[in-house]
Each structure stands twice: as C-alpha cells, then as structure tokens.
Design a protein around this motif. Structure first.
Motif, PDB file in Angstrom:
ATOM      1  N   GLN A  78       0.837  -1.204   0.000  1.00 22.57           N
ATOM      2  CA  GLN A  78       0.000   0.000   0.000  1.00 22.57           C
ATOM      3  C   GLN A  78       0.873   1.257   0.000  1.00 22.57           C
ATOM      4  O   GLN A  78       0.599   2.208  -0.727  1.00 22.57           O
ATOM      5  N   SER A  79       1.942   1.251   0.800  1.00 21.44           N
ATOM      6  CA  SER A  79       2.863   2.400   0.832  1.00 21.44           C
ATOM      7  C   SER A  79       3.551   2.583  -0.510  1.00 21.44           C
ATOM      8  O   SER A  79       3.726   3.715  -0.980  1.00 21.44           O
ATOM      9  N   THR A  80       3.955   1.483  -1.127  1.00 21.73           N
ATOM     10  CA  THR A  80       4.600   1.547  -2.434  1.00 21.73           C
ATOM     11  C   THR A  80       3.653   2.128  -3.473  1.00 21.73           C
ATOM     12  O   THR A  80       4.047   2.962  -4.292  1.00 21.73           O
ATOM     13  N   LEU A  81       2.397   1.704  -3.439  1.00 20.39           N
ATOM     14  CA  LEU A  81       1.398   2.206  -4.381  1.00 20.39           C
ATOM     15  C   LEU A  81       1.186   3.713  -4.196  1.00 20.39           C
ATOM     16  O   LEU A  81       1.171   4.465  -5.171  1.00 20.39           O
ATOM     17  N   LEU A  82       1.047   4.162  -2.950  1.00 18.16           N
ATOM     18  CA  LEU A  82       0.863   5.590  -2.684  1.00 18.16           C
ATOM     19  C   LEU A  82       2.070   6.402  -3.145  1.00 18.16           C
ATOM     20  O   LEU A  82       1.918   7.483  -3.736  1.00 18.16           O
ATOM     21  N   LEU A  83       3.266   5.893  -2.897  1.00 17.37           N
ATOM     22  CA  LEU A  83       4.473   6.585  -3.327  1.00 17.37           C
ATOM     23  C   LEU A  83       4.531   6.656  -4.850  1.00 17.37           C
ATOM     24  O   LEU A  83       4.892   7.688  -5.419  1.00 17.37           O
ATOM     25  N   GLY A  84       4.144   5.571  -5.513  1.00 20.47           N
ATOM     26  CA  GLY A  84       4.120   5.565  -6.975  1.00 20.47           C
ATOM     27  C   GLY A  84       3.125   6.567  -7.536  1.00 20.47           C
ATOM     28  O   GLY A  84       3.382   7.233  -8.542  1.00 20.47           O
ATOM     29  N   GLN A  85       1.984   6.695  -6.871  1.00 16.90           N
ATOM     30  CA  GLN A  85       0.990   7.669  -7.314  1.00 16.90           C
ATOM     31  C   GLN A  85       1.499   9.098  -7.115  1.00 16.90           C
ATOM     32  O   GLN A  85       1.291   9.961  -7.975  1.00 16.90           O
ATOM     33  N   ALA A  86       2.180   9.339  -6.007  1.00 18.60           N
ATOM     34  CA  ALA A  86       2.761  10.666  -5.761  1.00 18.60           C
ATOM     35  C   ALA A  86       3.817  10.971  -6.823  1.00 18.60           C
ATOM     36  O   ALA A  86       3.876  12.086  -7.361  1.00 18.60           O
ATOM     37  N   ARG A  87       4.648   9.988  -7.116  1.00 17.66           N
ATOM     38  CA  ARG A  87       5.692  10.178  -8.124  1.00 17.66           C
ATOM     39  C   ARG A  87       5.068  10.468  -9.488  1.00 17.66           C
ATOM     40  O   ARG A  87       5.538  11.324 -10.232  1.00 17.66           O
ATOM     41  N   GLY A  88       3.983   9.765  -9.800  1.00 20.22           N
ATOM     42  CA  GLY A  88       3.271  10.016 -11.058  1.00 20.22           C
ATOM     43  C   GLY A  88       2.740  11.439 -11.139  1.00 20.22           C
ATOM     44  O   GLY A  88       2.809  12.080 -12.193  1.00 20.22           O
ATOM     45  N   ALA A  89       2.212  11.941 -10.021  1.00 17.48           N
ATOM     46  CA  ALA A  89       1.707  13.318  -9.987  1.00 17.48           C
ATOM     47  C   ALA A  89       2.851  14.309 -10.217  1.00 17.48           C
ATOM     48  O   ALA A  89       2.695  15.288 -10.959  1.00 17.48           O
ATOM     49  N   VAL A  90       3.994  14.053  -9.597  1.00 17.62           N
ATOM     50  CA  VAL A  90       5.165  14.924  -9.756  1.00 17.62           C
ATOM     51  C   VAL A  90       5.612  14.923 -11.216  1.00 17.62           C
ATOM     52  O   VAL A  90       5.841  15.982 -11.814  1.00 17.62           O
ATOM     53  N   ILE A  91       5.721  13.747 -11.803  1.00 20.33           N
ATOM     54  CA  ILE A  91       6.159  13.659 -13.204  1.00 20.33           C
ATOM     55  C   ILE A  91       5.156  14.336 -14.127  1.00 20.33           C
ATOM     56  O   ILE A  91       5.532  15.051 -15.055  1.00 20.33           O
ATOM     57  N   ALA A  92       3.851  14.155 -13.866  1.00 22.97           N
ATOM     58  CA  ALA A  92       2.834  14.812 -14.683  1.00 22.97           C
ATOM     59  C   ALA A  92       2.978  16.327 -14.621  1.00 22.97           C
ATOM     60  O   ALA A  92       2.903  17.014 -15.650  1.00 22.97           O
ATOM     61  N   ALA A  93       3.216  16.871 -13.429  1.00 27.83           N
ATOM     62  CA  ALA A  93       3.385  18.318 -13.284  1.00 27.83           C
ATOM     63  C   ALA A  93       4.608  18.802 -14.065  1.00 27.83           C
ATOM     64  O   ALA A  93       4.561  19.864 -14.703  1.00 27.83           O
ATOM     65  N   LEU A  94       5.689  18.039 -14.013  1.00 28.87           N
ATOM     66  CA  LEU A  94       6.908  18.419 -14.733  1.00 28.87           C
ATOM     67  C   LEU A  94       6.703  18.344 -16.245  1.00 28.87           C
ATOM     68  O   LEU A  94       7.174  19.217 -16.987  1.00 28.87           O
ATOM     69  N   VAL A  95       5.996  17.318 -16.701  1.00 25.86           N
ATOM     70  CA  VAL A  95       5.708  17.175 -18.129  1.00 25.86           C
ATOM     71  C   VAL A  95       4.823  18.333 -18.600  1.00 25.86           C
ATOM     72  O   VAL A  95       5.069  18.929 -19.650  1.00 25.86           O
ATOM     73  N   LEU A  96       3.799  18.669 -17.804  1.00 24.93           N
ATOM     74  CA  LEU A  96       2.920  19.788 -18.157  1.00 24.93           C
ATOM     75  C   LEU A  96       3.688  21.107 -18.229  1.00 24.93           C
ATOM     76  O   LEU A  96       3.335  21.994 -19.001  1.00 24.93           O
ATOM     77  N   ALA A  97       4.748  21.217 -17.436  1.00 25.69           N
ATOM     78  CA  ALA A  97       5.588  22.426 -17.453  1.00 25.69           C
ATOM     79  C   ALA A  97       6.580  22.408 -18.615  1.00 25.69           C
ATOM     80  O   ALA A  97       7.304  23.380 -18.830  1.00 25.69           O
ATOM     81  N   GLY A  98       6.644  21.299 -19.343  1.00 24.91           N
ATOM     82  CA  GLY A  98       7.536  21.204 -20.496  1.00 24.91           C
ATOM     83  C   GLY A  98       8.989  20.937 -20.163  1.00 24.91           C
ATOM     84  O   GLY A  98       9.867  21.199 -20.975  1.00 24.91           O
ATOM     85  N   LEU A  99       9.240  20.412 -18.955  1.00 31.68           N
ATOM     86  CA  LEU A  99      10.628  20.154 -18.556  1.00 31.68           C
ATOM     87  C   LEU A  99      11.087  18.761 -18.968  1.00 31.68           C
ATOM     88  O   LEU A  99      10.336  17.790 -18.828  1.00 31.68           O
ATOM     89  N   PRO A 100      12.333  18.643 -19.428  1.00 29.47           N
ATOM     90  CA  PRO A 100      12.908  17.312 -19.603  1.00 29.47           C
ATOM     91  C   PRO A 100      13.128  16.715 -18.209  1.00 29.47           C
ATOM     92  O   PRO A 100      13.384  17.443 -17.246  1.00 29.47           O
ATOM     93  N   ILE A 101      13.015  15.399 -18.108  1.00 26.04           N
ATOM     94  CA  ILE A 101      13.099  14.725 -16.813  1.00 26.04           C
ATOM     95  C   ILE A 101      14.150  13.627 -16.866  1.00 26.04           C
ATOM     96  O   ILE A 101      14.156  12.809 -17.781  1.00 26.04           O
ATOM     97  N   ALA A 102      15.024  13.625 -15.864  1.00 29.03           N
ATOM     98  CA  ALA A 102      15.995  12.543 -15.675  1.00 29.03           C
ATOM     99  C   ALA A 102      15.568  11.792 -14.415  1.00 29.03           C
ATOM    100  O   ALA A 102      14.999  12.384 -13.497  1.00 29.03           O
ATOM    101  N   GLU A 103      15.833  10.492 -14.374  1.00 27.48           N
ATOM    102  CA  GLU A 103      15.430   9.680 -13.235  1.00 27.48           C
ATOM    103  C   GLU A 103      16.627   8.922 -12.689  1.00 27.48           C
ATOM    104  O   GLU A 103      17.452   8.411 -13.457  1.00 27.48           O
ATOM    105  N   TYR A 104      16.698   8.849 -11.350  1.00 26.83           N
ATOM    106  CA  TYR A 104      17.807   8.178 -10.680  1.00 26.83           C
ATOM    107  C   TYR A 104      17.279   7.358  -9.512  1.00 26.83           C
ATOM    108  O   TYR A 104      16.379   7.797  -8.796  1.00 26.83           O
ATOM    109  N   THR A 105      17.869   6.199  -9.314  1.00 24.57           N
ATOM    110  CA  THR A 105      17.521   5.384  -8.151  1.00 24.57           C
ATOM    111  C   THR A 105      18.190   5.978  -6.915  1.00 24.57           C
ATOM    112  O   THR A 105      19.159   6.741  -7.023  1.00 24.57           O
ATOM    113  N   ALA A 106      17.693   5.600  -5.744  1.00 23.38           N
ATOM    114  CA  ALA A 106      18.311   6.060  -4.493  1.00 23.38           C
ATOM    115  C   ALA A 106      19.771   5.608  -4.438  1.00 23.38           C
ATOM    116  O   ALA A 106      20.642   6.350  -3.980  1.00 23.38           O
TER     117      ALA A 106
END
Length: 174
Positions: A76-104
């Motif tokens: 459940q925690s993993t799912l919520l974190l994934g949904q939060a991450r999706g919201a963050v990425i959506a906001a960045l995409v809507l802003a037109g920013l290129p996105i890089a991703e890195y593991t911890a």
C-alpha cells in the motif's frame, strides 16, 4: 544549467534547486511540498501538482531530476508513493521540462560515494558540497542530492559530447 531535484512522497515531497556552471554547483533553494494531513488521494495529488507548478514558475529550471520509487515491504505504501511520483512527473511534463530519473542507490553513490549511505550521511554531504550553513530538512536534502547526482551525470555527458563537438542547451542535444 538550473536543476530541480525532486524526492517524491505522498505526504511530503522534497525539492531542491541548484545552478551548475562547469564543475561549480550553487545552492538556489530547497524545501518541501506538504500534502493535506488525512487528505484524500485527489487532494494530495492536487497539492503536489500545484506545488511543483509553483516551484517551476518561481525558479525556472532547465531540467528536473526525480528519484525512482523503491519497492517497499508494504504494498500500500509503495502504491501511494508511486501515485505521488506520477503526480510529480505529470506536473513536470505539463511544465515542459525534460526529466531525468535516478535510483536512491545512484543518488547516494554520486553524492556520498556509497550507495548504501544513510540519510545523515547524505545530509552532511549535501551541506558540504553546496557549502550550506546547516543541514537541510531530510526531504529537501534528499531532493538536493538528486539534483547533485544529475549535475554529476550531466557533466559527464556534456564532457563526452564536447569531445564530439556537440553540446546540450536547455536540456536539448544540439
């Protein structure tokens, strides 16, 4: 180059903004987006979308770097974190920013030199690398670490491209 680092979270998302000029990294800003305590998922998603949009408008980054979600013991925690991450990425995409991703692991390796470093070590290295007077709050320190990890990666890529007579401008290969 101005880098926006994001440490996504369903309750608190950290952000950190740094400027990169060659091998120099300078602190610009950092903080946290806090979602409503006890808020519904749509309320949390809206808080993240609005928070990211405000940060992008205020600091005008050239690129965003986002930490990749780790698999938690609690699904459940993993799912919520994934949904939060999706919201963050959506906001960045809507802003037109290129996105890089890195593991911890990649972030900790880049900033501390040890992929299994703890939060205190990350905070201390962020303070040292950015010459801050104190250690930032944990989520903000993690976001600054993501931005620093991207700056190291981008410097390596830029150096390779420069050898080829090419460069990156505002997140685009030219």
């Amino acid at each position: 180059m101005r880098v926006l680092g994001i440490d996504p979270g369903s309750r608190i998302a950290g952000f950190g903004v740094i400027d990169v000029a060659g091998q120099q990294r300078s602190y610009v800003a950092s903080g946290c987006i806090k979602t409503p305590v006890g808020g519904t998922l749509p309320e949390r998603v809206k808080a993240l979308l609005d928070g990211i949009a405000q940060i992008v408008e205020t600091y005008q980054p050239d690129i965003a770097a986002v930490e990749i979600v780790f698999v938690n013991v609690n699904p459940q925690s993993t799912l919520l974190l994934g949904q939060a991450r999706g919201a963050v990425i959506a906001a960045l995409v809507l802003a037109g920013l290129p996105i890089a991703e890195y593991t911890a692991l990649q972030v900790k390796q880049a900033v501390v030199g040890n992929g299994h470093a703890d939060k205190d070590q990350v905070g201390h290295m962020v303070q040292r690398l950015l010459r801050l007077s104190g250690i930032p709050q944990a989520d903000a320190a993690d976001a600054l670490a993501v931005a620093l990890a991207h700056s190291q990666h981008a410097s390596g890529v830029a150096g390779q491209l420069q050898k080829q007579g090419r460069s990156i401008r505002r997140g685009r290969l030219i």
